[in-house]
Design a protein around this motif. Sequence first.
Motif, PDB file in Angstrom:
ATOM      1  N   ALA A 151      -7.531  20.762   3.310  1.00  0.00           N
ATOM      2  CA  ALA A 151      -6.483  20.165   3.998  1.00  0.00           C
ATOM      3  C   ALA A 151      -5.953  19.182   3.450  1.00  0.00           C
ATOM      4  N   GLU A 152      -4.322  18.725   2.792  1.00  0.00           N
ATOM      5  CA  GLU A 152      -3.644  17.870   2.363  1.00  0.00           C
ATOM      6  C   GLU A 152      -3.351  17.325   3.594  1.00  0.00           C
ATOM      7  N   ILE A 153      -3.605  16.029   3.343  1.00  0.00           N
ATOM      8  CA  ILE A 153      -2.819  14.741   4.973  1.00  0.00           C
ATOM      9  C   ILE A 153      -2.229  13.774   3.846  1.00  0.00           C
ATOM     10  N   LEU A 154      -0.832  12.818   4.546  1.00  0.00           N
ATOM     11  CA  LEU A 154      -0.506  12.072   3.503  1.00  0.00           C
ATOM     12  C   LEU A 154      -1.420  10.678   4.523  1.00  0.00           C
ATOM     13  N   LEU A 155      -1.607   9.529   3.255  1.00  0.00           N
ATOM     14  CA  LEU A 155      -2.090   8.735   4.091  1.00  0.00           C
ATOM     15  C   LEU A 155      -1.661   7.255   3.430  1.00  0.00           C
ATOM     16  N   ALA A 177       1.232  -1.041  -0.268  1.00  0.00           N
ATOM     17  CA  ALA A 177       0.058   0.222  -0.038  1.00  0.00           C
ATOM     18  C   ALA A 177       0.983   1.232  -0.014  1.00  0.00           C
ATOM     19  N   ASP A 178       0.867   2.265  -0.882  1.00  0.00           N
ATOM     20  CA  ASP A 178       1.510   3.489  -0.495  1.00  0.00           C
ATOM     21  C   ASP A 178       1.069   4.807   0.161  1.00  0.00           C
ATOM     22  N   TYR A 179       1.781   5.104  -0.094  1.00  0.00           N
ATOM     23  CA  TYR A 179       1.411   6.671   0.930  1.00  0.00           C
ATOM     24  C   TYR A 179       0.505   7.853  -0.166  1.00  0.00           C
ATOM     25  N   VAL A 180      -0.520   8.108  -0.323  1.00  0.00           N
ATOM     26  CA  VAL A 180      -0.612   9.508  -0.603  1.00  0.00           C
ATOM     27  C   VAL A 180      -1.158  10.682  -0.220  1.00  0.00           C
ATOM     28  N   HIS A 181      -1.440  11.844  -0.479  1.00  0.00           N
ATOM     29  CA  HIS A 181      -1.965  12.697  -0.328  1.00  0.00           C
ATOM     30  C   HIS A 181      -3.523  13.534  -0.559  1.00  0.00           C
ATOM     31  N   VAL A 182      -3.963  13.115   0.245  1.00  0.00           N
ATOM     32  CA  VAL A 182      -5.895  13.061   0.108  1.00  0.00           C
ATOM     33  C   VAL A 182      -6.225  14.207   0.367  1.00  0.00           C
ATOM     34  N   ASN A 183      -6.708  15.290   0.009  1.00  0.00           N
ATOM     35  CA  ASN A 183      -6.969  16.259  -0.543  1.00  0.00           C
ATOM     36  C   ASN A 183      -8.790  16.559   0.090  1.00  0.00           C
ATOM     37  N   PHE A 184      -8.577  17.133   0.961  1.00  0.00           N
ATOM     38  CA  PHE A 184     -10.322  16.971   1.642  1.00  0.00           C
ATOM     39  C   PHE A 184     -11.067  18.753   1.083  1.00  0.00           C
ATOM     40  N   ALA A 185     -11.660  18.842   1.019  1.00  0.00           N
ATOM     41  CA  ALA A 185     -12.426  20.442   0.492  1.00  0.00           C
ATOM     42  C   ALA A 185     -13.962  20.620   1.139  1.00  0.00           C
ATOM     43  N   TYR A 220      -8.813  11.458  16.087  1.00  0.00           N
ATOM     44  CA  TYR A 220      -9.654  12.419  16.311  1.00  0.00           C
ATOM     45  C   TYR A 220      -8.686  13.663  16.852  1.00  0.00           C
ATOM     46  N   GLU A 221      -7.593  14.018  16.637  1.00  0.00           N
ATOM     47  CA  GLU A 221      -6.130  14.667  17.486  1.00  0.00           C
ATOM     48  C   GLU A 221      -6.628  16.201  16.496  1.00  0.00           C
ATOM     49  N   ILE A 222      -7.021  17.053  16.897  1.00  0.00           N
ATOM     50  CA  ILE A 222      -6.628  18.393  16.975  1.00  0.00           C
ATOM     51  C   ILE A 222      -5.083  18.763  16.686  1.00  0.00           C
ATOM     52  N   SER A 223      -4.679  19.541  15.579  1.00  0.00           N
ATOM     53  CA  SER A 223      -3.662  19.484  15.304  1.00  0.00           C
ATOM     54  C   SER A 223      -3.215  20.526  13.385  1.00  0.00           C
ATOM     55  N   ASP A 224      -2.361  21.274  13.493  1.00  0.00           N
ATOM     56  CA  ASP A 224      -2.141  21.558  12.166  1.00  0.00           C
ATOM     57  C   ASP A 224      -1.888  20.508  11.307  1.00  0.00           C
ATOM     58  N   LYS A 225      -1.376  19.100  10.874  1.00  0.00           N
ATOM     59  CA  LYS A 225      -2.201  18.164  10.000  1.00  0.00           C
ATOM     60  C   LYS A 225      -2.858  17.846   9.449  1.00  0.00           C
ATOM     61  N   ASN A 226      -3.901  18.325  11.159  1.00  0.00           N
ATOM     62  CA  ASN A 226      -5.654  18.066  10.059  1.00  0.00           C
ATOM     63  C   ASN A 226      -5.917  19.221  10.635  1.00  0.00           C
ATOM     64  N   LYS A 227      -6.107  20.576  10.000  1.00  0.00           N
ATOM     65  CA  LYS A 227      -6.073  21.554  10.088  1.00  0.00           C
ATOM     66  C   LYS A 227      -6.764  22.012   8.403  1.00  0.00           C
ATOM     67  N   LEU A 228      -8.162  22.694   8.637  1.00  0.00           N
ATOM     68  CA  LEU A 228      -8.505  23.189   6.797  1.00  0.00           C
ATOM     69  C   LEU A 228      -7.946  24.546   7.054  1.00  0.00           C
TER      70      LEU A 228
END
Length: 426
Positions: free
Chosen positions: A357-361, A309-317, A338-346
């Motif tokens: 937001a763009e998160i590596l998953l 399984a590869d790592y991809v940047h997922v874009n949420f909008a 469910y952590e609140i941090s800059d990594k998952n902030k929109l």
Amino acid sequence: MRTYFILTLFVLNFISNAFATDIYEDKIFEDNIHTATLHPIGYPFATPIIQMNTQDVLLLEFDELGEDVSDFRYTIVQCNYKWEPTFNSVFDYIDGFSDGYINDYDYSFNTTVDYVHFQMTIPNEDFRITQSGNYAIVVYRDTESDPTLIKRFMVADAKVQIQNAAVALTRNPSYRDQLQEIVFSLDHEGFDIVNPFQEITVVVRQNDRWDNAISDIKPLHINENSLSFNYNLKIAFPPAKEYREFDIRSLRYRTERVRAIDVRDSTNIVYLMPDGMRQLEDYRYEGDGDLNGKFVIDVQEGRLEALEADYVHVNFAIPFDNKISNGAFYVVGEFNNYEISDKNKLSFNSLHHVYEAEILLKQGFYNYQYVFVPNDNPNIKDHSLTEGNYYDTENDYAIYVYYRSFGQRYDELIGFSFINSRLNRY
């Protein structure tokens, strides 16, 4: 859209999150460590819990991005029901060695992002746990005080029976559509409890979440060999709505929730369909893709999901008219605890009027939801605008019963039960 933006703070006040500051939480402390999971072997959606005197085994997995192999160590820490360390001697709760090296690892292959996959089992040939209760596994490089990651798990020794557990309508009509009330009783025939108000503590979780767990629950009524927990508004959770989901098990075609896939040499980007605010939407059960906030790693073009399984940047909008000044939106789920941090902030894109937001998953199937965190109270995760609250929402609940007799230095986990809001209700 902002016209409807009213925070339901009164509802959120029913959530008790009175954990101390010096506690063990599920957390990753290094940017190059990803996808840390802990679950029973073969059951990726199950709660990490072991029953005493059984063959139950948990599997810890995580990835370190890059090609180099690090020397990771681990240690097992006993905690009380609040997840504070007990500071008891390891010889009290470990038979064997309480720490060691994680020697089981392998390299990713056929991926654009290189990583090393680590795993270990709990217990293993080096140790077993001899007391029930809460535990944390701490993974570190050099010293335990500088951890790489922490994952929590439980060991149960069933001595009491949880009975009549159900999800009910609250007796307060003002909140019947906004709360799911948990009611149950405790049968302790054959197990002596001298002072239930002092010796018994119950914790209730929604969808395996610790961030909004209700703790410090004491019996409401005491009968012979039975304790009642039929409160009104004390063990009540905002139910939200069925989780949003997306499928990135393949990067060769777009699934229902994927708008576009940008394949590159160094990394891939997946753009999800824009999400709307669901506060005013009518409720509709969408159970097929609802994992109650969980995720599973999988890849369709491969056989070994842990390594292929590869790592991809997922874009949420989320399209939005204007930037909100009194708080921020975040995307949360089990994938980030469910952590609140800059990594998952929109962030607000004023040009396109969208929060994004763009998160590596890692490739797999994911559940998620959006929450709003006000500036003046960062401990509140409000989903009243983004998701809404609907009593009919399908949620899982877990009830844990802890016991500490007079003079005892740790909390035994003497009973637990799992219920579902659609299967166990009245």
